[in-house]
Design an enzyme around this catalytic site. Sequence first.
Site, PDB file in Angstrom:
ATOM      1  N   LYS A  53      -7.794   4.368   6.254  1.00 18.59           N
ATOM      2  CA  LYS A  53      -8.223   3.048   6.342  1.00 18.59           C
ATOM      3  C   LYS A  53      -9.613   2.907   6.762  1.00 18.59           C
ATOM      4  CE  LYS A  53      -4.608   2.812   2.575  1.00 18.59           C
ATOM      5  NZ  LYS A  53      -3.360   2.200   2.221  1.00 18.59           N
ATOM      6  N   GLN A  97       0.451  -3.428   4.318  1.00 22.30           N
ATOM      7  CA  GLN A  97       0.674  -1.714   3.934  1.00 22.30           C
ATOM      8  C   GLN A  97       2.069  -1.419   3.386  1.00 22.30           C
ATOM      9  OE1 GLN A  97      -1.387   1.212   4.316  1.00 22.30           O
ATOM     10  NE2 GLN A  97       0.065   2.232   3.092  1.00 22.30           N
ATOM     11  N   ASP A 120      -6.203  -4.009  -3.155  1.00 21.06           N
ATOM     12  CA  ASP A 120      -5.337  -3.257  -3.687  1.00 21.06           C
ATOM     13  C   ASP A 120      -4.819  -2.954  -4.773  1.00 21.06           C
ATOM     14  OD1 ASP A 120      -4.551  -1.130  -1.778  1.00 21.06           O
ATOM     15  OD2 ASP A 120      -2.427  -2.039  -1.068  1.00 21.06           O
TER      16      ASP A 120
END
Length: 283
Positions: A53, A97, A120
Amino acid sequence: MTAQLIDGNQLSKQLRTAVATRAQALKAKGVTPGLAVVLVGDNPASQVYVRNKVKACEDSGLHSVLEKYEATMTEADLLGRVEALNKEPGIHGILVQLPLPAHIDAQKVIEAISPAKDVDGFHIASAGALMTGLPGFWPCTPYGCMKMLESIGYDLRGKHAVVIGRSNIVGKPMALMLLQKDATVTVAHSRTQNLKALTLQADVIVAAVGKRNVLTADMVKPGAVVLDVGMNRNDEGKLCGDVDFDGVKEVAGYITPVPGGVGPMTITMLLVNTLEAAERASK
Ligand code: NAP
């Protein structure tokens, strides 16, 4: 092979070029889109994901910060970091995460992220926005699937889509996105009876289960579009999806491969969401 391949790597390349161009335009106005990636603990898969990422951000001209913490970090400390990042003007997107260590309430941490920086798309405000059709951030994996359908010019109006899997990060948001585009949507899960009877009626099938060969050729209507979200390992340890690719590609009209399908699109949509967050913040 009768099915046409929907190449996630190629589509990602195009979309990332567009992201880079838009990022340049923002930079010209003095704003560099910024993503903060927070990793707690040393889960090996998570380490690979966050590295990818961060690298994708750099490649597209986005600024990224990787914050790594020990698995022993307290929930209060993590909430404190999220709060600080919420206030950081150079950070437009925050990604924590998952999974988090067991002693940390992941939902509480996600809810602590400002919805304006929830790239997200996991915050309850983002889920509510998707459900009601209001502007918000769409979860990256199903958003990537929608872009793949768009890339082949697929008109979902009146089509029957079957989503296999009902998780909050893939299956449920996928179903809502398809519904928003006027598909008739069926959501299947582990308690669904006679999955084959449903998938055989489907014009579009999204497999998001996490088990190999959930979808085989005898379950697919000729010409259907098959999107494979699953990430599994085969007997040789190689990455594979939920779909029996070799069999299904002989029946489907379009199919996504694993690897090189939905996976790269997920990261691409994270970049798109981060850019979008920066554009919204700079208006
Ligand atoms: P998840 O939370 O474990 O959800 C799996 C879903 O599959 C559940 O809804 C479960 O039903 C359903 N299911 C299980 N067995 C089934 C069966 N035999 N028939 C029909 N449905 C069944 O997983 P997830 O987070 O949604 O992820 C799904 C897969 O996508 C995983 O392989 C994951 O690694 C992959 N993934 C890939 C990406 C990417 O970027 N490519 C991103 C995210 C996830 P119940 O609800 O009844 O338990």
